[in-house]
Design an enzyme around this catalytic site. Structure first.
Site, PDB file in Angstrom:
ATOM      1  CD  GLU B  47      -2.256  -1.339   2.096  1.00  0.00           C
ATOM      2  OE1 GLU B  47      -2.139  -0.729   3.399  1.00  0.00           O
ATOM      3  OE2 GLU B  47      -2.444  -2.991   2.495  1.00  0.00           O
ATOM      4  CD  GLU B  78      -3.952  -4.634   5.686  1.00  0.00           C
ATOM      5  OE1 GLU B  78      -4.987  -5.284   5.568  1.00  0.00           O
ATOM      6  OE2 GLU B  78      -3.277  -2.836   5.596  1.00  0.00           O
ATOM      7  CG  PHE B 101       2.007   1.042  10.752  1.00  0.00           C
ATOM      8  CD1 PHE B 101       2.310   1.459  11.686  1.00  0.00           C
ATOM      9  CD2 PHE B 101       1.607   1.643   9.598  1.00  0.00           C
ATOM     10  CE1 PHE B 101       3.395   3.258  11.694  1.00  0.00           C
ATOM     11  CE2 PHE B 101       1.532   2.928   9.629  1.00  0.00           C
ATOM     12  CZ  PHE B 101       2.654   3.849  10.173  1.00  0.00           C
ATOM     13  N   PRO B 107      -5.584  -9.182   9.171  1.00  0.00           N
ATOM     14  CG  PRO B 107      -6.336  -7.131   7.854  1.00  0.00           C
ATOM     15  CD  PRO B 107      -5.345  -7.140   8.507  1.00  0.00           C
ATOM     16  CG  HIS B 147      -0.345   3.390  13.684  1.00  0.00           C
ATOM     17  ND1 HIS B 147      -1.098   4.468  13.713  1.00  0.00           N
ATOM     18  CD2 HIS B 147      -0.377   3.632  12.759  1.00  0.00           C
ATOM     19  CE1 HIS B 147      -3.203   4.455  13.403  1.00  0.00           C
ATOM     20  NE2 HIS B 147      -1.713   4.097  12.117  1.00  0.00           N
TER      21      HIS B 147
END
Lengths: 384, 342
Positions: B47, B78, B101, B107, B147
């Site tokens: 991404e 993901e 991250f 996912p 994060h």
């Protein structure tokens, strides 16, 4: 994109391009065997007989493996009885050994029809030394590199994003291969299914997604699976054509999947085909009383009356080449003999020993696995 | 002996030839650039990795240099980033997938554990998935719990995956190159708070850091301090503080978690008699629990004190309190003192 007449080489002979998103499943042959539209010239009696033989072989393979299961010689079996037109037709729609396949666990008929030797499938079900997968996976999770038939994961729909990636690699490498990805109706509820189709659509990758919609995901039927009236319509969301096919009509499967495969191969991007069929048997031996628990005998009977093998026989009879009872009986007993012989051959190779457990975890064997293997060696040799 | 010299000694790299000072993230980028140039099978995707160059700029300039065929953006998924990497690897490419991250590996988790980790095994070696998942992990950047997490134990617990986490620019480049040239799926964690904080010499010549080999950052005789990733600078600070008090601490950077360098750790603990293990992941099922187990099993007779552990706490990673949450030099020093005074 959906209605354009793409420039395609090597497509099956068709009078016109096949339109996606038909309201009813596309059909070439009615349930009684009469053609409902012009039968393309390639469906000679010889070809139809060949297809019939492959379908009967798959049906009897199923029967024999269920017997082996009941004898306790294997531990799991997921029948594809009733789905032979879909899977044999699919095998005829791709270039076997050139294209790649990311199948699901109920695809042994597809494997057989692609020319995977019966003994390879049997060996995998028995977990013998002749198993290409070295006895590491439960029955029905086969894979064969020589056919680009990728080893099956039980995790539903987990083959879909990799199939998209496989197709992206084929495009990247400039090949004229496509990737066939199959799944059942239940898989279309998984996040990975949507993620994979979306990725393939965005990347315009040469992937052919085929839903073998047998209407039952273990005990959950299609109406409970999705509020969508069917599966193929979901293709619209991913910018690809969705075709709807009578999955018990092998001519329809070959016409539509063959067309879709070449459309994909021509660089138009991915496509989705829904083959509407029915799981006549139980999900697996873990679910042997389907009709007692969650579906009616009447429903099963109504689909038994739409049997895909009977339909080919009806078509052959209509064309003046009926399959007589003796011929069918010979065919069936030949399959039974072949399965029996291959079972004995496979069993004679024995079962892999503990060493196999520690191989193929990685390309190399890291120290901790060497140590664990040494532990098991000592334990095993101590028992002798 | 400086840390740099130590590291070079450990990795057996020649000191000859040109070196430059790079940050850790520059080293990551350089490894990808060189491997993209070396091998046409290498592709980089994820991404926002294309024109944007990644949210941390790890892929900055790569699309401009190699074009969108080799370096490209994907849909925000993901599962499909990892899944596509599996399919590409099976079909013969060398995919480097970025998960923006580590907190978002969820996912893609099934693709990692059901497909990437098992395809070699379940197919009897007929199909393999040599892929790299690069992902920034760990805290210290005011990212809150989505994060900042350290999810490495999920992956060290899955046979079939190799798991690495560099803490220096030299190792970042060498480990990434080793992963790309290897035949197995590798989860490559990048300690994000060291992206620009860690600077060091990186040779201009081609080299790899072999997966599975740790490095001695500082030699010592009184106690062995073992860590990896983002905690390493603080571990070295603690060792320096203790040195000022006359305590000689040996500092080991694991670099690879699976496989990990048991010989290096055990020989050090057999020499020092004391071990303190440092990481920032939550304590329960922390990878260092395995290190502690092996130390007590293999070096019990050498131990002069219980094996100490400094880890994250078993809370979600907090936002405002992250300085309290992370093991700092003081907490590491205190754990060492406790072991020394046992």
């Amino acid at each position: 994109m959906m209605t354009a007449s793409p420039s395609i080489s090597n497509i099956p002979p068709l009078s016109s391009p096949i339109e996606p998103f038909s309201p009813e499943p596309l059909r070439w042959v009615a349930e009684d065997g009469r053609p409902v539209r012009d039968l393309p010239a390639r469906y000679t009696p010889e070809l139809l007989r060949e297809l019939h033989r492959e379908m009967v072989r798959a049906r009897e393979f199923d029967r024999k493996l269920v017997t082996l299961l009941r004898q306790g010689r294997t531990t799991f079996y997921a029948q594809s009885s009733g789905m032979e037109a879909t899977q044999v037709g699919l095998a005829r729609s791709i270039r076997v050994g050139h294209d790649w396949v990311w199948p699901y666990y109920r695809d042994h008929t597809l494997g057989l029809a692609m020319g995977v030797p019966m003994i390879d499938l049997i060996s995998q079900c028995l977990g013998t030394n002749s198993d290409l997968c070295k006895g590491r996976q439960m029955p029905h999770h086969f894979g064969s590199a020589s056919k680009n038939f990728v080893s099956i994961s039980s995790s539903i729909a987990s083959q879909v994003p990799p199939a998209a990636g496989n197709a992206m690699a084929q495009k990247y490498l400039g090949t004229d291969e496509i990737t066939l990805c199959t799944f059942g109706d239940g898989a279309t509820s998984e996040g990975d299914w949507h993620a994979g189709l979306n990725m393939a659509g965005a990347a315009k990758a040469p992937a052919l997604f085929v839903c073998e919609n047998n209407q039952w995901a273990i005990s959950t039927n299609l109406a409970a699976q999705t509020a969508s009236p069917n599966i193929h319509i979901k293709a619209k969301a991913y910018g690809m054509p969705g075709f709807y096919v009578d999955g018990n009509d092998i001519v329809a499967v070959m016409e539509v999947c063959g067309y879709a495969a070449e459309w994909v191969r021509a660089g138009n991007g991915p496509a989705l085909v829904e083959c509407l069929t029915y799981r006549v048997g139980s999900h697996s031996n873990a679910d042997a009383d389907a009709e007692k628990n969650y579906r009616t005998r009447d429903e099963v009977n109504s689909w038994l009356a739409r049997d895909p093998i009977a339909r080919v026989e009806g078509l052959l009879a209509h064309l003046g080449y009926p399959v007589d009872a003796e011929e069918r009986a010979d065919l069936i007993s030949a399959v039974h003999r072949a399965v029996d012989a291959d079972v004995l051959k496979a069993e004679a190779t024995g079962q892999p020993d503990w060493r196999i457990m520690f191989e193929d975890v990685y390309a190399d064997t890291p120290p901790h696995l060497r140590e664990q293997a040494a532990f098991v060696r000592a334990e095993q040799e101590g028992q002798k | 002996m400086t840390a740099t010299q130590d590291r070079s000694a450990q990795t057996g790299q020649a000191q000859t030839g040109e070196t430059r000072i790079l940050t850790l993230i520059q080293a990551v980028t350089e490894a990808m650039r060189e491997e993209l140039a070396r091998d046409d099978r290498v592709v980089v995707f994820g991404e926002d990795v294309g024109a944007r160059g990644g949210v941390f700029l790890a892929t900055a300039g790569l699309q401009a240099e190699f074009g969108p065929r080799r370096v490209f953006d994907t849909p925000l998924s993901e599962a499909s980033v990892v899944g596509a990497a599996v399919g590409m690897a099976v079909r013969g490419l060398r995919p480097i997938a970025e998960i923006q991250f580590a907190d978002y590996m969820g996912p893609g988790f099934d693709q990692i554990i059901s497909q990437a980790a098992k395809i070699r095994y379940r197919s009897g070696g007929q199909f393999t998935a040599p892929l790299i998942i690069r992902t920034p992990s760990g805290g210290g950047v005011k990212g809150g719990h989505h994060h900042s997490q350290s999810p490495e134990s999920y992956f060290t617990h899955t046979p079939g995956l190799k798991v690495v986490m560099p803490s220096t620019p030299y190792d970042a480049k060498g480990l990434l190159k080793a992963a790309i040239r290897g035949e197995d799926p590798v989860i490559y964690f990048e300690p994000k708070r060291l992206y620009r904080a860690a600077k060091g010499e990186v040779p201009s010549h081609d080299y790899i850091v072999k997966i599975g080999e740790g490095a001695v950052r500082r030699e010592g005789t009184d106690l062995t301090l073992v860590g990896y990733g983002g905690v390493m600078p603080d571990a070295e600070r603690a060792a320096a503080a203790l040195a000022a008090e006359g305590v000689s601490v040996e500092v080991i950077d694991l670099r690879s978690l699976v496989p990990w360098d048991r010989e290096l750790v055990l020989s050090s603990v057999q020499k020092t008699g004391r071990a303190v293990l440092v990481s920032e992941a939550p304590r329960i099922s922390n990878f260092m629990g395995e290190v502690a187990y092996v130390i007590q099993e293999q070096a019990f007779d050498s131990l002069l004190a219980p094996v100490g552990q400094v880890a994250g706490f078993d809370t979600p990673y907090p936002y405002v309190q992250d300085k309290v949450y992370l093991p700092g030099p003081n907490r590491i020093t205190a754990a060492c003192v406790k072991a020394l005074n046992y």
